[in-house]
Design a protein around this motif. Structure first.
Motif, mmCIF file in Angstrom:
data_model
loop_
_atom_site.group_PDB
_atom_site.id
_atom_site.type_symbol
_atom_site.label_atom_id
_atom_site.label_comp_id
_atom_site.label_asym_id
_atom_site.label_seq_id
_atom_site.Cartn_x
_atom_site.Cartn_y
_atom_site.Cartn_z
ATOM 1 N N ASN A 2 38.470 76.377 33.749
ATOM 2 C CA ASN A 2 38.718 74.859 34.281
ATOM 3 C C ASN A 2 38.738 73.747 33.018
ATOM 4 O OD1 ASN A 2 38.204 72.863 36.051
ATOM 5 N ND2 ASN A 2 35.855 72.605 36.007
ATOM 6 N N ALA A 58 44.510 82.460 31.224
ATOM 7 C CA ALA A 58 44.020 81.626 32.478
ATOM 8 C C ALA A 58 44.019 82.531 33.684
ATOM 9 C CB ALA A 58 44.780 80.441 32.839
ATOM 10 N N SER A 115 44.984 84.386 38.777
ATOM 11 C CA SER A 115 44.374 83.165 38.134
ATOM 12 C C SER A 115 43.147 83.356 38.369
ATOM 13 C CB SER A 115 45.109 81.729 38.720
ATOM 14 O OG SER A 115 44.764 80.781 38.179
ATOM 15 N N TYR A 168 41.620 80.295 36.505
ATOM 16 C CA TYR A 168 41.616 78.798 36.365
ATOM 17 C C TYR A 168 41.752 78.134 37.561
ATOM 18 C CZ TYR A 168 43.195 74.362 34.809
ATOM 19 O OH TYR A 168 43.003 72.772 34.519
ATOM 20 N N LEU A 210 47.784 71.716 33.083
ATOM 21 C CA LEU A 210 47.612 72.820 32.439
ATOM 22 C C LEU A 210 49.319 73.248 32.153
ATOM 23 C CD1 LEU A 210 46.276 75.564 31.500
ATOM 24 C CD2 LEU A 210 46.859 76.399 34.078
ATOM 25 N N ASP A 215 50.215 79.254 30.080
ATOM 26 C CA ASP A 215 49.402 80.446 30.104
ATOM 27 C C ASP A 215 50.217 81.668 29.987
ATOM 28 O OD1 ASP A 215 47.466 82.498 30.521
ATOM 29 O OD2 ASP A 215 47.270 82.268 32.907
#
Length: 174
Positions: free
Chosen positions: A46, A103, A110, A112, A130, A133
Motif C-alpha cells: 500500500n 508488489a 498483485s 498491492y 505506482l 513492479d
C-alpha cells in the motif's frame, strides 16, 4: 511412600512423553507452523498519505523485511518497462525505489492494494503513482509544484517507509 509415588509419576511422564515422541515421523516438526509466513521478498502492499500542520507524509507499507530504499529527484516520472511518462501534474518529482521488493506474490498476483495513479490536494504533495513492479524493484513516484524538502525514515511493526515533506509556506519564513 510419598517419595516413591512422585518418582513413579515422574517416570510415567517421561515414558509417556518418549512414547508419544516416537510416533512423530522423522520429517515432521513438533512446533506448529505459521499459516502466513513472511514472504521471501519484501512485498509493497500500500501507499498512503496524510497532511499535518507543517508537513505532508507519504507512507509505503511493506509486508516482510524492509528492503533498502532510495529517494531520487528526477525531472520526469516514467513507468518502468514501457518508459512512458507518468501523467502527474507537477514541476518536481521524487522517485522512491525499494529493492529487492515486489508488489505481487510468487504466483504473479498483485498484493498491492493502494492507488496506481492519484492526484493529491495537500500543501506539498500533489500526486502519487505506482510506477513500477519489475525484476525485484518497486518504484513509487511523488509529484510537487515546488521543490520538495524532505526527510525519510523507517518504522517497524508493521514495516513502513516514511517520507515527510515540509510545507512550501514554511520554507519562505526562514
Amino acid at each position: 511412600m510419598l517419595h516413591r509415588q512422585s518418582l513413579a509419576t515422574a517416570a510415567a511422564g517421561i515414558l509417556l512423553t518418549a512414547g508419544i515422541g516416537a510416533t512423530i515421523p522423522a520429517g515432521a516438526t513438533a512446533t506448529p507452523t505459521r499459516t502466513s509466513a513472511p514472504p521471501a521478498m519484501a512485498q509493497v502492499v500500500n501507499v498512503r498519505w496524510g497532511g499535518h500542520p507543517t508537513f505532508d507524509r507519504l507512507v509505503i507499507d511493506v509486508r516482510g523485511t524492509m528492503p533498502p530504499v532510495s529517494v531520487t529527484p528526477v525531472k520526469v516520472l516514467r513507468y518502468d518497462g514501457s518508459g512512458q511518462k507518468v501523467p502527474l501534474a507537477g514541476k518536481y518529482f521524487l522517485e522512491i525505489r525499494l529493492s529487492p521488493a515486489a508488489a505481487h506474490n510468487e504466483s504473479g498476483q498483485s498484493v498491492y492494494k493502494g492507488p496506481r495513479l492519484v492526484k493529491v490536494h495537500l500543501p506539498a504533495l500533489k500526486g502519487v503513482a505506482l510506477t513500477g513492479d519489475f525484476e525485484g524493484v518497486v518504484t513509487v513516484g511523488a509529484a510537487f509544484h515546488v521543490k520538495p524538502f524532505y526527510k525519510t525514515f523507517v518504522l517497524h511493526s508493521p514495516e513502513r517507509f516514511v517520507l515527510d515533506v515540509a510545507h512550501p509556506a514554511l520554507l519562505c519564513r526562514g
